[in-house]
Design a protein around this motif. Sequence first.
Motif, mmCIF file in Angstrom:
data_model
loop_
_atom_site.group_PDB
_atom_site.id
_atom_site.type_symbol
_atom_site.label_atom_id
_atom_site.label_comp_id
_atom_site.label_asym_id
_atom_site.label_seq_id
_atom_site.Cartn_x
_atom_site.Cartn_y
_atom_site.Cartn_z
ATOM 1 N N PRO A 82 0.656 9.485 4.177
ATOM 2 C CA PRO A 82 1.699 8.644 3.576
ATOM 3 C C PRO A 82 1.150 7.263 3.191
ATOM 4 C CG PRO A 82 1.926 8.651 5.957
ATOM 5 C CD PRO A 82 0.820 9.613 5.642
ATOM 6 N N PRO A 83 1.615 6.722 2.093
ATOM 7 C CA PRO A 83 1.187 5.362 1.716
ATOM 8 C C PRO A 83 1.788 4.291 2.613
ATOM 9 C CG PRO A 83 2.817 6.182 0.175
ATOM 10 C CD PRO A 83 2.485 7.331 1.074
ATOM 11 N N VAL A 84 2.927 4.601 3.248
ATOM 12 C CA VAL A 84 3.541 3.699 4.232
ATOM 13 C C VAL A 84 3.704 4.494 5.515
ATOM 14 C CG1 VAL A 84 5.505 2.257 4.823
ATOM 15 C CG2 VAL A 84 4.764 2.426 2.432
ATOM 16 N N PHE A 85 3.083 3.992 6.574
ATOM 17 C CA PHE A 85 3.045 4.742 7.838
ATOM 18 C C PHE A 85 3.658 3.904 8.954
ATOM 19 C CE2 PHE A 85 0.807 5.229 11.892
ATOM 20 C CZ PHE A 85 1.135 6.536 12.207
ATOM 21 N N THR A 86 4.508 4.524 9.794
ATOM 22 C CA THR A 86 5.123 3.836 10.929
ATOM 23 C C THR A 86 4.905 4.636 12.198
ATOM 24 O OG1 THR A 86 6.846 2.798 9.575
ATOM 25 C CG2 THR A 86 7.290 3.000 11.933
#
Length: 295
Positions: A82-86
């Motif tokens: 993912p380009p944004v990871f949490t």
Amino acid sequence: MTAGQCAVSYSVRTATWWVNLSSIHSIHHITIYFRTNNDDYIYKTFITDNLLGFSVYVSNTTDRSQGTLCFKDNNFTKNTMPPVFTTNCSVHGQYVIYYNERLPGVAYPDGYDSYVTTDLCEVEVYGCQETGFYGSNCSIPCPDVNCQYCHIETGYSQCCKPGYQGHHCELACPHGHFGNKCTEKCNDTCAGCNNVNGVCDFGCIPGWRGYYCNEECDRGWYGIGCTETCGHCRNGSQCSNVNGTCVTGCDVGFKGDQCKTCEYACICYGNSTSEIIAVTKTYHFEFIYVAHTFV
């Protein structure tokens, strides 16, 4: 990094990046924005293979091995990265560390490049600004009085204040130990130390002094609190700082382990540092001969 910029490294075998939160915080989750060049095709084709296998740590130092591993990628592929990871990471720490590696001789999954890069555009850390509180608004005090850090969601003790231990930080360090996690040992010369800071609250064993009982008695003194004066040790040598024994013997005119007793019937003055004023002896002679001279 300033707004609109990304941290991009050269292709290397190991890549490490960290952010210093300036003090220890109670962390809930961490969000990472990777560089995409605003193009999904470029991201998945030319960038993700350098990112696969990354790790996220939280530590109190820049050494990740001393911290907590929050996440280690073992499942992402070039197409699912993912380009944004949490990731959730309910721990306490001062540094959030991003790490990746491609070590020589190690076999990596298909899709992994031979080198790694950072390619980080933003790292966001969410949690409580102050330790000692928990809850969604960080407004509930940790329930255990001796708790230094508690779980940000449950309030369960995660780390006790120095000097305490136990699931609820209810136990003081055992005798002879103190400090963080009760791992520090009191000095052997201490009669009993403070469980928090190691200060010898109960005094020192004979022959020692100081807050931590790490200083021998000054020359000429010995005993509990270094309040006793040495006797007449031979040639002015120092007596035992523990019990006052003169290991080299006594000066002329004195006897005993501590050389404080006059050897003969004598007249002394003062204390154990006095000098002999006079020495008297009683002599017993036998009658031998008397010669009379007559004129």
